[in-house]
Design an enzyme around this catalytic site. Sequence first.
Site, PDB file in Angstrom:
ATOM      1  N   HIS A 197       0.811  -1.218   0.000  1.00  0.00           N
ATOM      2  CA  HIS A 197       0.000   0.000   0.000  1.00  0.00           C
ATOM      3  C   HIS A 197       0.846   1.271   0.000  1.00  0.00           C
ATOM      4  CE1 HIS A 197      -3.693  -2.354   1.412  1.00  0.00           C
ATOM      5  NE2 HIS A 197      -3.824  -2.012   0.155  1.00  0.00           N
ATOM      6  N   GLU A 437      -9.411 -13.085 -21.003  1.00  0.00           N
ATOM      7  CA  GLU A 437      -8.264 -13.108 -20.091  1.00  0.00           C
ATOM      8  C   GLU A 437      -7.847 -14.532 -19.742  1.00  0.00           C
ATOM      9  OE1 GLU A 437      -9.273 -10.818 -16.581  1.00  0.00           O
ATOM     10  OE2 GLU A 437     -11.310 -11.569 -16.532  1.00  0.00           O
ATOM     11  N   ASP A 461      -4.392 -10.837 -16.316  1.00  0.00           N
ATOM     12  CA  ASP A 461      -4.642 -12.268 -16.127  1.00  0.00           C
ATOM     13  C   ASP A 461      -4.204 -13.074 -17.342  1.00  0.00           C
ATOM     14  OD1 ASP A 461      -5.679 -12.649 -13.537  1.00  0.00           O
ATOM     15  OD2 ASP A 461      -7.528 -11.664 -14.126  1.00  0.00           O
ATOM     16  N   CYS A 508      -7.955  -3.572 -21.319  1.00  0.00           N
ATOM     17  CA  CYS A 508      -8.115  -2.857 -20.045  1.00  0.00           C
ATOM     18  C   CYS A 508      -7.117  -3.317 -18.981  1.00  0.00           C
ATOM     19  CB  CYS A 508      -9.541  -2.977 -19.528  1.00  0.00           C
ATOM     20  SG  CYS A 508      -9.995  -4.664 -19.126  1.00  0.00           S
TER      21      CYS A 508
END
Length: 582
Positions: A197, A437, A461, A508
């Site tokens: 993070h 994907e 993916d 995407c």
Amino acid sequence: MKAENNRPEQRLQGTAAAPGVARGPVYLLMKGMAIVACQKVNDSEAEIRRLEAALGATRLEISKLRDDIARKLNESEAAIFDAHLLVLEDVALIDDVSREVKKSGFNVEFCFQEVAQRYIEIFEKMDDDFLRERAADIRDVTGRVLEQLLGTQPERAGEAAKLHVVVARDLTPSDTAGLHDDGVSAFVTEEGGRTSHSAIMARSLDIPAVVGVKGLMEAVKEGDIVLVDGETGLVIVNPTEQTIDAYRDKVQAILTRRDRVMREVALPEVMLDGAPFTLLANIGAPEEMDDAVSYHGRGVGLYRTENLYLRLDAWPSEEEQYAEYAEAVQLAQGRPITFRTLDLGGDKRLGDLADEANPFMGYRAVRLCLERPDVFRPQLRAIIRAAALGPVAVMFPMISGVEELRRAKEIFRRIENELKQEGVTSRSPIKLGAMIEIPSAAMVADELALEADFFSIGTNDLVQYLLAVDRGNQRVAHLYEPCHPAVVRTLARIFLAAKQRGIPAAVCGELAGDPVWAPLLLGLGAHALSMSPAALPEVRFMLRHSSLTELQQLAQRVLSSPEAILTRLLLQDFAAHKLKLR
Ligand code: PEP
Ligand code: MG
């Protein structure tokens, strides 16, 4: 800024976490667990009440920080602190501490530290990168609770770190959140990865950062000067005059490039030979529409709906989903939004989904939805109701073959009819697309193209499944190679199938927002590219300075390249040439 010591230049390689180059004196942030005395107490119940008070105070502190970040950055960055608030609600942790206090008769801060350390170690030993990096979150929150119990002030970089490079073993998200206000030039950590993070936050805060630098704490001393290259992950301790001169040019080049790119942010999406292109945004919450609009995304090509489930850590109701989708559609002001139906599973798990040995190949995305009408139905109803407010498309993730897509479409159309009977009609017809994907979907793309209104290729993916390389596993990260000829040929195959059947195919996955990859994707036949909003300006610049003909020539050269390394050189060379224009 020259090092006052005579220590020699030393180069350390880490992982580039946030772009930009910066140089400055070191600010060593040495954070360790506080020293807590172990004392016998008479009243265990009073100790447990102290724990409750400390948890309450920490909750307030984190909520304040969360609102602050939501204002300064956006909701998805602030969501990190929602996860922190959940640690405070963790019944197992609180029960363990209370039990320990009663059993041992020791003071609560001692018991809390013991239990917290146990939790941190469990996470640190996890195989999964994502879960391992969550140890930093638990350390962050439990450290705050301990400060409340002890009545001490936390060590934060603060004013003294201004214009310094913060060097630490690891940084918590709260540490990172404060770095921007403190005027820190860059940060480097010995631990952490690109998906931690702190790294994600550094990218949003625009602070150059390098993480995962082995031997950093050993190598760097107070008084050193450090040069941080957030583009390549190189950290140079005590750079020589020669190195500094070379980097001065690099910094200047980065600044000039950004300036030029931003000057074209609102210019039309047309290539040098007049061919148009379309750039869209990937978002996961209505608040992120702001960035999508300010960077001139023509719409949303991927709305990650599972983010709401993850934020709530629960299965949201139809109404909760409708409220979110309706808000997004209204904020889009007529720009189309493609909602991807729930893609839970893999590394995005909801608490009550059973653990699996192989989650990326397990019960996830459309597989889960087709088996769970109680989950799929409310989501589809919510999306169709939101489509009454503006243009919407829907795509199904993890489609593996034609039957699956047919089943998902049938369910969708049935619910759409039901809603029509209830008087709900969408603004414009809702197009239904398939995410490509999984390699099996790519192999039958020609048949899928007969069923789908559009394709959207999820390269994140697709690459992991084609190459059998877990996208989140640091140990095999060097094998995750999108330039592999198998990937390029598979992409070409999907675009060709779409073209032959007359449907559009977008991309995407992260590759779409990579200025080095975007030219190849358009050259191979992509109709639109969808990416994180901040990536839009540079990709737009790159394509505006190219012609479709030269992109198609580039694609032909890459397709005949037998090796990944050659493809990478071709793409990098093309991008470097374009970004140096004028
Ligand atoms: C992808 O796989 O490329 C994609 C866009 O989906 P996600 O990253 O959410 O799996
Ligand atoms: Mg995916």
